[in-house]
Design an enzyme around this catalytic site. Structure first.
Site, PDB file in Angstrom:
ATOM      1  N   CYS A  17       0.838  -1.198   0.000  1.00  0.00           N
ATOM      2  CA  CYS A  17       0.000   0.000   0.000  1.00  0.00           C
ATOM      3  C   CYS A  17       0.874   1.249   0.000  1.00  0.00           C
ATOM      4  CB  CYS A  17      -0.878   0.011   1.247  1.00  0.00           C
ATOM      5  SG  CYS A  17      -1.848  -1.483   1.398  1.00  0.00           S
TER       6      CYS A  17
ATOM      7  N   ARG B 157       3.683   1.166  -7.065  1.00  0.00           N
ATOM      8  CA  ARG B 157       3.638   0.067  -6.092  1.00  0.00           C
ATOM      9  C   ARG B 157       2.479  -0.884  -6.372  1.00  0.00           C
ATOM     10  NH1 ARG B 157       6.289   2.086  -1.175  1.00  0.00           N
ATOM     11  NH2 ARG B 157       5.010   0.784   0.161  1.00  0.00           N
TER      12      ARG B 157
ATOM     13  N   TRP C 207      -3.289  -2.077  -1.624  1.00  0.00           N
ATOM     14  CA  TRP C 207      -3.034  -3.354  -2.312  1.00  0.00           C
ATOM     15  C   TRP C 207      -3.747  -4.383  -1.438  1.00  0.00           C
ATOM     16  CZ3 TRP C 207      -0.996  -5.323  -6.697  1.00  0.00           C
ATOM     17  CH2 TRP C 207      -0.654  -6.665  -6.718  1.00  0.00           C
TER      18      TRP C 207
ATOM     19  N   ASN D 236      -0.848   0.030   6.212  1.00  0.00           N
ATOM     20  CA  ASN D 236      -0.129  -0.884   5.326  1.00  0.00           C
ATOM     21  C   ASN D 236       0.359  -2.023   6.213  1.00  0.00           C
ATOM     22  OD1 ASN D 236       1.329  -2.131   3.378  1.00  0.00           O
ATOM     23  ND2 ASN D 236       2.975  -0.614   3.269  1.00  0.00           N
ATOM     24  N   GLY D 237       0.103  -3.277   5.802  1.00  0.00           N
ATOM     25  CA  GLY D 237       0.571  -4.412   6.600  1.00  0.00           C
ATOM     26  C   GLY D 237      -0.588  -5.330   6.956  1.00  0.00           C
TER      27      GLY D 237
ATOM     28  N   GLU E 264      13.681 -23.160 -13.103  1.00  0.00           N
ATOM     29  CA  GLU E 264      13.413 -21.738 -12.810  1.00  0.00           C
ATOM     30  C   GLU E 264      14.660 -20.905 -13.096  1.00  0.00           C
ATOM     31  OE1 GLU E 264      10.995 -19.968 -12.483  1.00  0.00           O
ATOM     32  OE2 GLU E 264      11.733 -18.124 -11.561  1.00  0.00           O
TER      33      GLU E 264
ATOM     34  N   LYS F  12      14.743 -17.799 -15.821  1.00  0.00           N
ATOM     35  CA  LYS F  12      15.210 -16.453 -15.478  1.00  0.00           C
ATOM     36  C   LYS F  12      16.269 -15.990 -16.461  1.00  0.00           C
ATOM     37  CE  LYS F  12      12.594 -15.111 -12.456  1.00  0.00           C
ATOM     38  NZ  LYS F  12      11.626 -15.942 -13.096  1.00  0.00           N
TER      39      LYS F  12
ATOM     40  N   GLU G 155      14.692 -15.288 -19.983  1.00  0.00           N
ATOM     41  CA  GLU G 155      13.815 -14.105 -20.123  1.00  0.00           C
ATOM     42  C   GLU G 155      14.567 -12.808 -19.845  1.00  0.00           C
ATOM     43  OE1 GLU G 155      10.420 -13.993 -17.519  1.00  0.00           O
ATOM     44  OE2 GLU G 155      11.473 -14.977 -15.910  1.00  0.00           O
TER      45      GLU G 155
ATOM     46  N   HIS H 107      20.815 -39.663 -20.756  1.00  0.00           N
ATOM     47  CA  HIS H 107      19.831 -40.044 -21.793  1.00  0.00           C
ATOM     48  C   HIS H 107      19.824 -39.055 -22.953  1.00  0.00           C
ATOM     49  CE1 HIS H 107      18.403 -43.134 -19.119  1.00  0.00           C
ATOM     50  NE2 HIS H 107      18.310 -42.232 -18.157  1.00  0.00           N
TER      51      HIS H 107
ATOM     52  N   LYS I  13       3.963  -8.611 -18.073  1.00  0.00           N
ATOM     53  CA  LYS I  13       3.895  -9.067 -16.684  1.00  0.00           C
ATOM     54  C   LYS I  13       2.754 -10.055 -16.499  1.00  0.00           C
ATOM     55  CE  LYS I  13       4.894  -9.482 -12.422  1.00  0.00           C
ATOM     56  NZ  LYS I  13       6.017 -10.397 -12.103  1.00  0.00           N
TER      57      LYS I  13
HETATM   58  C1  AGP Z   1       8.206 -15.550 -14.783  1.00  0.00           C
HETATM   59  O1  AGP Z   1       9.377 -14.821 -14.487  1.00  0.00           O
HETATM   60  C2  AGP Z   1       7.426 -14.950 -15.937  1.00  0.00           C
HETATM   61  N1  AGP Z   1       7.116 -13.606 -15.681  1.00  0.00           N
HETATM   62  C3  AGP Z   1       6.247 -15.814 -16.341  1.00  0.00           C
HETATM   63  O2  AGP Z   1       6.725 -17.118 -16.598  1.00  0.00           O
HETATM   64  C4  AGP Z   1       5.093 -15.920 -15.302  1.00  0.00           C
HETATM   65  O3  AGP Z   1       5.509 -16.702 -14.210  1.00  0.00           O
HETATM   66  C5  AGP Z   1       3.917 -16.623 -15.984  1.00  0.00           C
HETATM   67  O4  AGP Z   1       3.500 -15.831 -17.073  1.00  0.00           O
HETATM   68  C6  AGP Z   1       2.739 -16.861 -15.042  1.00  0.00           C
HETATM   69  O5  AGP Z   1       2.247 -15.628 -14.582  1.00  0.00           O
HETATM   70  P1  AGP Z   1       1.195 -15.655 -13.354  1.00  0.00           P
HETATM   71  O6  AGP Z   1       1.933 -16.216 -12.187  1.00  0.00           O
HETATM   72  O7  AGP Z   1       0.778 -14.234 -13.165  1.00  0.00           O
HETATM   73  O8  AGP Z   1       0.055 -16.547 -13.746  1.00  0.00           O
END
Ligand code: AGP
Length: 616
Positions: free
Chosen positions: A2, A27, A75, A101-102, A485, A489, A492, A508, A611
């Site tokens: 928030c 934020r 938020w 906030n919290g 993961e 990272k 991307e 394999h 995002k």
């Molecule tokens: C992860 O770093 C990416 N931004 C992407 O893989 C993300 O995790 C995926 O699009 C799922 O998004 P969500 O968690 O909002 O559903």
């Protein structure tokens, strides 16, 4: 997280507060509100949605001008983003306004107490209890709002930043903080309070950071800081030399760096309030009866991207703690393979945004098939939680960077909590076993902090590899999703080939990729848990090193078996086997972020990515 702004001075409080809230928009929030004191009267307005909704309401029905006031962008954590749940919250007499906030952990007990004393609470929020408590304490405190705030704070549990005004305390704004940010801006004949300096550096760069458990009283002529007992305050004065943009990132170059650094708090916040007074686990909004959960004979977890990797780790915990078969599905594939679902299936969707179309459509398909759906989500009031049968919110706060970091760690925490909750409901985990895991989880914020404090060698390594064309990632058991993961990272952020494998798969096929100088990151399982896995991955490291790989080994403190085969050794704290991803992932986040930065990439907004992917 928030956004909070408080002001007292000679300017229009509404103008200063609205401008400050706009600077805090980054934020992330889902409602906004303001309150202003004018001629001994408190006036307020608040609206769900973005700031412009509130501004339009204020244009249609202007507030009288006042020089003392506060504002908030919320938020949502407890209670969906609605006008009623927006801050500020007022007492029944309309004399006290509070923004927060919290998370106030003991709000339920306080709500009950206030209701018994005749207060009518109008919202679903934890915040509103503070308003009514302040209203009660104002007179007994000698009409000293700061003293009333101290008395109230001594009754609160959890993490909170509070800012309040009272109609009978003109020209005074009072704030308090515990485990949640609150900073003072000191001006000439005016003073400010805010959740971060971005809100007021247009007016003053003289800031005061408050210590833990502090109450601050703002007047035009000055600022008074005490602890919750009224004793001398602890604070730090400093000059803000950041520009407005940097201030939004709290001084970090990128939101992603800030969000990586926020992970200990995000994990701690996600754990807050999960254990009831009876020692039993509670989820946020469970509309699935215990009996239905007891009859579940299969769990299917559906997600995308990073959230899918969290789902993979959840599988290990759910199957180990509940003995219920657990499938993990890519949302984009799930619907099209004609999955077998019925009323005994529990579907769990994991999504930071709650709006990912692949996952949302899979969730709808699952519900059409009669399955019960539990959503793990970071965005209160988003579509997936709204349509699910049960919800467990992560409390990572808004995640601005496209590459998910703190949301991922909090998803893991949420998955562990769901697995424990199922174990509790189905009787496959005794209360003391659940308490033991919760205590282990409660130690994880500190463990993540330890990792964050030792990342300089990882940054140096990343910079040295900025011209690499490929990096492989290996892991076993819960380390395998961590490897995936880490590879995601790097893909991307650095736009380079990166691939994660189950280490046992090397022979394999993938071992054909190994060539001289190829960097290979290996996430090593604890030697204490399934030591056979540990010994096998040590063999894997030897195999790839014998073929020229540059081995980057992530292993827990005290694991000496890996030392002879590690070209680079990254130590992580000793943790329980299933919880290792909470610490093993962090070096991979830092590695990818630093390597991308070394390449000059825009880390927060990588090319081609959004995002939240709201298209299928
Ligand atoms: C992860 O770093 C990416 N931004 C992407 O893989 C993300 O995790 C995926 O699009 C799922 O998004 P969500 O968690 O909002 O559903």
């Amino acid at each position: 997280m928030c956004g909070i702004v408080g002001y007292v001075g000679e300017k229009s409080a509404l103008d200063v507060v609205i401008e400050g809230l706009r600077r805090l928009e980054y934020r992330g929030y889902d409602s906004a509100g303001v309150a202003v004191l004018t001629d001994g009267v408190l006036v307020s307005d608040k609206r769900a949605g973005k700031l412009q909704n509130l501004e339009k309401a204020l244009q249609d029905t202007p507030l009288p001008v006042g020089k003392t006031g506060l504002g908030h962008t919320r938020w949502a954590t407890h209670g969906a983003p609605t006008d009623a749940n927006a801050h500020p919250h007022l007492d029944n007499a309309g004399k006290v306004a509070v923004v927060h906030n919290g998370i106030i952990e003991n709000f339920a007990a306080l709500r009950a107490e206030l209701a018994e004393r005749g207060h009518t609470l109008l919202s679903e929020t934890d915040t509103e209890v503070v308003t009514h408590l302040l209203a009660e304490q104002f007179e007994p405190s000698g009409r000293d709002l700061a003293e009333a705030m101290r008395r109230v704070c001594r009754r609160l549990e959890g993490a909170f930043t509070l800012v309040a005004v009272h109609a009978d305390a003109p020209d005074v704004v009072v704030g308090a903080r515990r485990n949640s940010p609150l900073v003072v801006g000191r001006g000439e004949g005016e003073n400010f309070l805010a959740s971060d300096v971005a809100a007021f550096i247009a007016h003053t760069r003289e800031a005061v950071e408050l210590g833990q458990d502090q109450v601050v009283e703002l007047r035009r002529e000055g600022v008074t800081i005490t602890d919750f007992a009224g004793g001398p305050g602890t604070f730090r004065e400093y000059h803000v030399d950041w520009d407005a943009s940097a201030a939004e990132k709290d001084g970090y170059d990128y939101f992603m760096l800030k969000e990586i650094a926020e992970q200990p708090k995000a994990v701690a916040d996600t754990l807050l309030g999960r254990i009831g007074a009876d020692g039993r686990l509670t989820l946020d909004e469970v509309r699935i009866p215990d009996q239905v959960l007891r009859e579940v004979d299969k769990v299917v977890i559906i997600a995308c991207g990073t959230s899918f990797h969290a789902a993979m780790i959840a599988k290990y915990a759910i199957e180990h703690w509940t003995r219920v078969p657990c499938e993990v599905e890519l949302a984009s594939e799930f619907r099209y393979r004609d999955p077998i679902l019925d009323r005994q299936t529990l579907v769990i969707t994991i999504s930071q945004s709650g709006e990912t179309m692949d996952t949302l459509m899979a969730q709808r398909h699952a519900r059409e098939q009669g399955a019960k759906v539990l959503a793990i989500c970071n965005t209160n009031g988003s579509t997936m939680p709204r349509e699910a049968d049960a919800v467990l919110y992560t409390h990572a706060g808004p995640e601005v960077a496209v590459a998910s970091t703190k949301a991922f760690l909090t998803q893991l925490v949420a998955c562990y909590l769901v697995a424990l909750y199922l174990g509790q409901t189905r009787g496959t985990k005794w209360g003391d076993e659940i308490t033991e895991v919760i205590e282990q989880l409660a130690a994880m914020p500190e463990q993540v902090d330890k990792v964050l404090d030792t990342m300089e060698p990882v940054r140096e390594l990343a910079r040295s590899l900025k011209d690499a064309t490929s990096v492989l990632f290996l892991g076993r058991h819960v380390g395998f999703p961590v490897a995936l993961e880490g590879a995601l990272k790097l893909k991307e952020l650095a736009y380079m080939h990166a691939e994660g494998f189950a280490a046992g798969e090397l022979k394999h096929g993938p071992i054909a990729l190994i060539e001289d100088g190829l960097p290979v990151v290996v996430v090593v399982p604890s030697p204490r848990g399934r030591s056979v896995l540990h010994d096998k991955i040590v063999s894997n490291i030897q195999e790839i090193r014998a073929r020229g790989a540059k081995t980057i080994v992530i292993a827990e403190e005290g694991d000496e078996a890996v030392v002879p085969y590690a070209d680079h050794l990254i130590r992580i704290p000793v943790t329980p086997v299933l919880l290792q991803p909470l610490v093993a992932t962090v070096p991979l986040q830092v590695f990818a972020c630093e390597l991308a930065t070394a390449k000059g990439h825009e880390v927060d907004q990588p090319r081609n990515l959004a995002k939240s992917v709201t298209v299928e």
